[in-house]
Write a protein that holds these residues in place. Sequence first.
Motif, short mmCIF file in Angstrom:
data_model
loop_
_atom_site.label_atom_id
_atom_site.label_comp_id
_atom_site.label_asym_id
_atom_site.label_seq_id
_atom_site.Cartn_x
_atom_site.Cartn_y
_atom_site.Cartn_z
N ASP A 111 0.82 -1.20 0.00
CA ASP A 111 0.00 0.00 0.00
C ASP A 111 0.86 1.26 0.00
O ASP A 111 0.57 2.23 -0.71
N LEU A 112 1.92 1.26 0.81
CA LEU A 112 2.82 2.41 0.80
C LEU A 112 3.47 2.58 -0.57
O LEU A 112 3.64 3.71 -1.06
N ALA A 113 3.86 1.47 -1.20
CA ALA A 113 4.49 1.55 -2.52
C ALA A 113 3.55 2.18 -3.54
O ALA A 113 3.97 2.97 -4.40
N LYS A 114 2.26 1.83 -3.46
CA LYS A 114 1.29 2.45 -4.37
C LYS A 114 1.29 3.96 -4.23
O LYS A 114 1.29 4.71 -5.23
N LEU A 115 1.30 4.42 -2.97
CA LEU A 115 1.24 5.86 -2.73
C LEU A 115 2.53 6.56 -3.12
O LEU A 115 2.52 7.69 -3.61
N VAL A 116 3.66 5.88 -2.94
CA VAL A 116 4.93 6.43 -3.44
C VAL A 116 4.86 6.59 -4.95
O VAL A 116 5.30 7.59 -5.51
N GLY A 117 4.27 5.60 -5.60
CA GLY A 117 4.19 5.62 -7.06
C GLY A 117 3.39 6.78 -7.62
O GLY A 117 3.62 7.21 -8.75
N VAL A 118 2.45 7.30 -6.83
CA VAL A 118 1.62 8.40 -7.35
C VAL A 118 1.87 9.74 -6.67
O VAL A 118 1.52 10.79 -7.23
N LEU A 119 2.50 9.74 -5.48
CA LEU A 119 2.70 11.00 -4.76
C LEU A 119 4.13 11.50 -4.77
O LEU A 119 4.37 12.69 -4.53
N SER A 120 5.09 10.62 -5.05
CA SER A 120 6.49 11.06 -5.13
C SER A 120 6.65 12.03 -6.30
O SER A 120 6.34 11.70 -7.45
N GLY A 121 7.11 13.24 -6.01
CA GLY A 121 7.26 14.24 -7.06
C GLY A 121 5.97 14.88 -7.50
O GLY A 121 5.93 15.60 -8.50
N SER A 122 4.90 14.63 -6.75
CA SER A 122 3.59 15.19 -7.10
C SER A 122 3.31 16.43 -6.27
O SER A 122 3.84 16.59 -5.16
N ASP A 123 2.44 17.30 -6.78
CA ASP A 123 2.00 18.46 -6.02
C ASP A 123 0.85 18.11 -5.07
O ASP A 123 0.46 18.95 -4.25
N GLN A 124 0.33 16.89 -5.18
CA GLN A 124 -0.79 16.50 -4.34
C GLN A 124 -0.30 15.96 -2.99
O GLN A 124 0.72 15.27 -2.91
N SER A 125 -1.06 16.25 -1.95
CA SER A 125 -0.78 15.70 -0.63
C SER A 125 -1.67 14.49 -0.39
O SER A 125 -2.66 14.27 -1.10
N PHE A 126 -1.34 13.73 0.64
CA PHE A 126 -2.14 12.55 0.97
C PHE A 126 -3.58 12.94 1.27
O PHE A 126 -4.53 12.29 0.78
N SER A 127 -3.79 14.00 2.04
CA SER A 127 -5.15 14.40 2.40
C SER A 127 -5.98 14.76 1.17
O SER A 127 -7.21 14.60 1.18
N GLU A 128 -5.32 15.20 0.11
CA GLU A 128 -6.05 15.60 -1.09
C GLU A 128 -6.51 14.42 -1.94
O GLU A 128 -7.38 14.58 -2.80
N VAL A 129 -5.93 13.25 -1.72
CA VAL A 129 -6.27 12.11 -2.56
C VAL A 129 -7.09 11.05 -1.84
O VAL A 129 -7.43 10.02 -2.42
N ILE A 130 -7.43 11.30 -0.57
CA ILE A 130 -8.27 10.33 0.15
C ILE A 130 -9.63 10.24 -0.53
O ILE A 130 -10.26 11.25 -0.85
N GLY A 131 -10.07 9.01 -0.75
CA GLY A 131 -11.33 8.79 -1.44
C GLY A 131 -11.11 8.16 -2.80
O GLY A 131 -10.00 7.74 -3.14
N PRO A 132 -12.15 8.09 -3.61
CA PRO A 132 -12.04 7.44 -4.92
C PRO A 132 -11.60 8.39 -6.04
O PRO A 132 -12.14 9.50 -6.17
N GLU A 133 -10.63 7.96 -6.79
CA GLU A 133 -10.18 8.58 -8.05
C GLU A 133 -9.89 10.08 -7.94
O GLU A 133 -10.37 10.89 -8.72
#
Length: 376
Positions: free
Chosen positions: A99-121
Amino acid sequence: MNPLTTPIDMMQPPRLVFGRGTAAEAGRWLEQCGSRRPMVVTDTFNAARVGSLGLPGDPIVWGELAGEPTTDDLARVIAAAEAAKADAVVGFGGGSSMDLAKLVGVLSGSDQSFSEVIGPEKVAGKKLPIVQVPTTAGTGSEVGTRALVTDLAKAAKCAVQSRHMLADLAVVDPDLALGMPRSITVATGVDALAHCVEAFTNKKAHPLIDIYALEGIRLAGRWLAKAAQDLDDPEARAGMALASLYGGYCLGPVNTAGGHAVSYPLGARYHVAHGAANALIFPHVLAFNAPATSQRTAAILEALGLPVSSEPARVFAAARDWCVQLGCEMRMSALGVPESALSDMAREAHAIRRLLDNNPRDLGEADILAIYRAAF
């Protein structure tokens, strides 16, 4: 339960490799992709086994995960990936690592924070190729598009769901689980079973998923006790790896229901391992739902090799005895949960609508509290 004509959207990794001795396929695939700085997200135990992946270039191993992932863990691993300029990410371990690897894959180098992506799509896009290599047979996270992280400030599990978190490659090598301790074998195995059971008895249940759910239940019934008894049985490990994989297929388009919702506060508040929490709750919710899903409940017991019934008391007794024989701890008090917390936990569990709304029978706050008291 949905009829055959109901539309359903099922996503699977573009490539999946299954079988003994396949772990090094992760490294071969990354080398073909030109990766030179893959980052492995793992735990302290599996950090010493990264060599089995045959990774190319100069891999970075982040092996600091000590339990289920928290927002602090996520912040640290993303910072490490960015500092190392990782060009791919590999989840190597149980569901927490993947699960952490998934989030690294989409948030590393991204302008989005974790709180901004909670929920679907809500994820903007994938930043790094994602490879998943499970070492346990439980979550099926290697083929899923969800990631769960405990928000320490809220003391609650938060879910991110995104098609961008789907693995580009999933490698399921059952030999990676050989020798895994009995307690972990059992807890993760019951988690895999719970995924299949909750999908099979779900309001969103669908014939396309039923085939995976019911076969996953049969596999767990056939192989989990054997895997727990002989920790080095390769066939039993393969059987449970397949059960876990099928459970992962169930999670995408159908997901879990009341059982997981009721179990979550145990992990978020008192750090009870996810599999152990699910095993404790499993017979209670299966029995509670039996009046609404009598035929499917009977089919579940039959698939597990247990006496067939849809009468709640008999369902509960059969499922609980099965868990006890496996060695599961079935008393909440023995897992460090205080009785004074049960009411607050019931309120928190009742708020997890994304799962409770899937449950075949309305599971009210009073019902959840009654389950907690019975399980205490």
